[in-house]
Design a protein around this motif. Structure first.
Motif, PDB file in Angstrom:
ATOM      1  N   ASP A  59      45.457  39.199  31.483  1.00 36.55           N
ATOM      2  CA  ASP A  59      45.017  38.202  32.087  1.00 36.55           C
ATOM      3  C   ASP A  59      44.789  38.404  33.504  1.00 36.55           C
ATOM      4  O   ASP A  59      45.669  38.874  34.348  1.00 36.55           O
ATOM      5  CB  ASP A  59      46.220  36.822  32.173  1.00 36.55           C
ATOM      6  CG  ASP A  59      45.780  35.742  32.854  1.00 36.55           C
ATOM      7  OD1 ASP A  59      44.615  35.372  32.903  1.00 36.55           O
ATOM      8  OD2 ASP A  59      46.505  35.135  33.375  1.00 36.55           O
ATOM      9  N   ALA A  60      43.429  38.608  34.044  1.00 36.12           N
ATOM     10  CA  ALA A  60      43.435  39.056  35.349  1.00 36.12           C
ATOM     11  C   ALA A  60      42.707  37.729  36.134  1.00 36.12           C
ATOM     12  O   ALA A  60      41.778  37.003  35.620  1.00 36.12           O
ATOM     13  CB  ALA A  60      42.077  39.979  35.129  1.00 36.12           C
ATOM     14  N   VAL A  61      43.267  37.509  37.309  1.00 35.03           N
ATOM     15  CA  VAL A  61      42.917  36.252  37.910  1.00 35.03           C
ATOM     16  C   VAL A  61      42.450  36.855  39.577  1.00 35.03           C
ATOM     17  O   VAL A  61      43.194  37.535  40.096  1.00 35.03           O
ATOM     18  CB  VAL A  61      43.908  35.242  38.240  1.00 35.03           C
ATOM     19  CG1 VAL A  61      43.703  34.141  39.021  1.00 35.03           C
ATOM     20  CG2 VAL A  61      44.472  34.779  36.814  1.00 35.03           C
ATOM     21  N   ALA A  62      41.452  36.245  40.114  1.00 33.13           N
ATOM     22  CA  ALA A  62      41.193  36.556  41.467  1.00 33.13           C
ATOM     23  C   ALA A  62      40.866  35.282  42.238  1.00 33.13           C
ATOM     24  O   ALA A  62      40.472  34.011  41.495  1.00 33.13           O
ATOM     25  CB  ALA A  62      39.579  37.188  41.461  1.00 33.13           C
ATOM     26  N   SER A  63      41.699  34.816  43.210  1.00 31.01           N
ATOM     27  CA  SER A  63      41.644  33.420  43.982  1.00 31.01           C
ATOM     28  C   SER A  63      41.049  33.485  45.247  1.00 31.01           C
ATOM     29  O   SER A  63      41.162  34.529  45.729  1.00 31.01           O
ATOM     30  CB  SER A  63      43.139  33.111  43.968  1.00 31.01           C
ATOM     31  OG  SER A  63      43.051  31.802  44.628  1.00 31.01           O
TER      32      SER A  63
END
Lengths: 237, 347
Positions: B29-33
């Protein structure tokens, strides 16, 4: 057979896609004039051009996309679609200013003489236009951008001399012809309506041959509307 | 055949999430915020979020694939948030997913973000029982869902009539002079305060509200009640007991959310409650839900916090459930729907 096709996309005015050979031959083209429906229309048109040409996505060697300038949401549909399509087939994605295609299309359609100045204007909303000024080269197939791209009120372009002596074309010409006409050489409101992605593909090839920057980055030309809030309002009077 | 491999893309607010799920197993699971870019504005600015999504999309997909050690060609289906959420940000994810669908020749599933917040729990605690209740609480949503089948049969029992729970926390945080987002700060202050110090209102809990709003929430009046209480003390030149205000406010929110949810479980004969969404990180809600579920004999399932905030895993999890249920894929011309109904698991 090695991949040898070019898939081109533009969503700066409405939606247009083209599948061409690397030599420029057009295999299939589709467009929709429904502005604001880029997100709904683009993907089906991508599938349609591939189907019409009998091509597999893996036959695409390069993806080309118009980078605007254009209203933001629609523009991003083309850019993110081009980038992810290219990612899926492990191909490069090249960006070209959408106004460059409109200028070239107009020069060709109107048969403009070498040395003619062309001002491309498109609808930037909020009563402004995106613009770029060009000079027609030795043959009508080459143009040099001499100013822009920028965003401005049409009246400001007339005042600062940007319109002076230029043939005005593009979707903004029909919207603001009355403001732009007095100082320009001519206004051709209907010469070009939206960028032709097959032309974008040709421009990308020429630019790549020259070693130009082809970064598929959006030309927003405006900052986001956002304000730092002031003090909280009171709930009691 | 092995379990389907689903790529999930989430862009309904400020997080660009991309995940790979096989069956009910999360591979990565990759997340950029872009939250840091919004903080000084005291809220999410959609255009800033949209620009960040465009920049982050390809790098985030690449990172998810690399970490999961998966090639895009192996993906069986592409799932994406179709709504609800912010129009501009939703459009980026949907466009990316559609282009991938065409380029890979794999089916597209446009799924519901709020239902995804419940579905993600299948990756942590396994398949849902025959019938479950889901409370989804975040900065944008506060909804009570009856889940008969996470892929095909979800009923919205109630939702907030005004502010979402997380939104109310952020607004109260602002009026107490706390940095944005205020939720975590109020949570921290509340842990050292007296939740019974001030009796703030519990909206829609009176007998007369039960006919129409038994499972609906309202937090706007509560926020105003806190503002009035604080302003009165300030006007009188008194010190604001921040810990007690925070604790009493947080208790009012947790009380209403859990009381209505437990009642819904009992009346619908449901013995499993799933709590999801970013606000499920709130410790007052977690504590009260645990206590009241234990009393009522209800099994409480709350995924770890990293699954509760917006992410691609929740979208891939719901997409995977749709594939397993043999649901027909979405067409390529689906629109994004900023107010997608919560009874639709997909479009």
């Amino acid at each position: 057979m090695p991949a040898q096709l070019v898939l081109s996309i533009d969503t700066s005015v409405a939606v247009a896609v083209a599948l061409t050979r690397t030599d420029g031959t057009v295999l299939a083209e589709r467009s929709s004039d429904a502005a604001r429906l880029q997100a709904e229309r683009l993907a089906p048109l991508l599938a349609e051009v591939l189907a019409e040409a009998g091509a597999d996505p893996q036959d695409v060697a390069k993806v080309v996309v118009g980078t605007g300038p254009a209203p933001f949401t629609g523009l991003r549909v083309g850019l993110v679609s081009a980038q992810t399509f290219a990612l899926a087939i492990d191909a490069p994605v090249h960006g070209v200013c959408s106004l460059d295609a409109l200028a070239l299309q107009a020069a060709s359609t109107l048969g403009l003489e070498p040395g003619t100045s062309v001002l491309v204007v498109t609808d930037a909303k909020r009563r402004e236009v995106y613009w770029g000024r060009y000079s027609v080269g030795a043959d009508a197939a080459t143009l040099v951008r001499t100013a822009g791209p920028g965003v401005a009120l049409p009246a400001a372009l007339a005042e600062d001399g940007t319109t002076t002596g230029a043939v005005v074309v593009g979707p903004g010409a029909s919207l603001y012809g009355d403001v732009l006409a007095p100082s320009s050489a001519a206004v051709h409101a209907d010469a070009v309506t939206q960028p032709d992605p097959a032309v974008l593909a040709r421009l990308a090839s020429a630019a790549a041959a020259r070693g130009d920057d082809l970064d598929p980055a959006p030309l927003y030309l405006r900052r986001p509307d956002a304000q730092v809030p002031g003090a909280s309002k009171r709930a009691t009077g | 055949m092995s379990e389907p491999l689903v790529l999930g893309i989430e862009t309904s607010c400020d997080e660009t999430g991309v995940a790979l799920v096989r069956g009910r197993e999360l591979l990565f699971d990759a997340v950029a915020s872009s939250m840091d870019e919004h903080a000084r504005f005291g809220g999410i600015i959609p255009e800033i979020a949209s620009r960040a999504h465009l920049e982050a999309m390809v790098p985030t997909i690449r990172r998810a694939l690399a970490e999961a050690d998966v090639d895009l060609a192996e993906v069986d289906a592409v799932a994406v948030t179709a709504g609800p959420g912010l129009q501009g940000p939703l459009t980026i994810g949907a466009s990316a997913a559609k282009a991938l669908s065409v380029a890979l020749g794999k089916p597209l599933y446009g799924v519901n973000h709020v239902i995804g917040h419940a579905a993600v729990d299948e990756l942590v605690h396994g398949a849902f029982p025959e019938r479950a209740m889901a409370l989804v609480v975040s900065g944008g949503h506060s909804s009570l869902l009856l889940v008969d089948d996470i892929a095909t049969s979800v009923t919205e029992l109630g939702s907030t009539l005004d502010d979402a729970a997380g939104e109310a926390f952020d607004k109260v945080g602002r009026l107490l002079g706390l940095p944005y987002p205020g939720g975590p700060h109020i949570d921290r202050l509340a842990r050292e305060g007296d939740p019974t110090a001030i009796r703030f209102p519990r909206a829609l809990t009176l007998p007369k509200d039960q006919a129409e709003h038994a499972y609906d929430f309202s937090f706007s009046g509560l926020k105003t009640a806190v503002a009035r209480w604080v302003e009165a003390r300030r006007d009188a030149g008194e010190e604001i007991p921040l810990h007690d205000v925070a604790a009493s406010f947080a208790a009012a929110v947790a009380d209403v959310l859990t009381a209505k949810t437990i009642r819904a479980c009992e009346l619908h004969g449901v013995d499993t409650l799933v709590v999801g969404g970013g606000f499920s990180a709130n410790s007052q809600l977690r504590d009260m839900a645990a206590e009241r579920c234990a009393e009522a004999g209800i099994t409480l399932r709350i995924p770890p916090i990293r699954y509760c905030t917006d992410n691609g895993a929740m979208i891939a999890a719901l997409g995977s459930a749709l594939v397993r249920a043999d649901v027909a894929p979405s067409s390529l011309d689906i629109p994004v729907d900023s107010s997608m109904p919560l009874t639709l698991t997909h479009v």
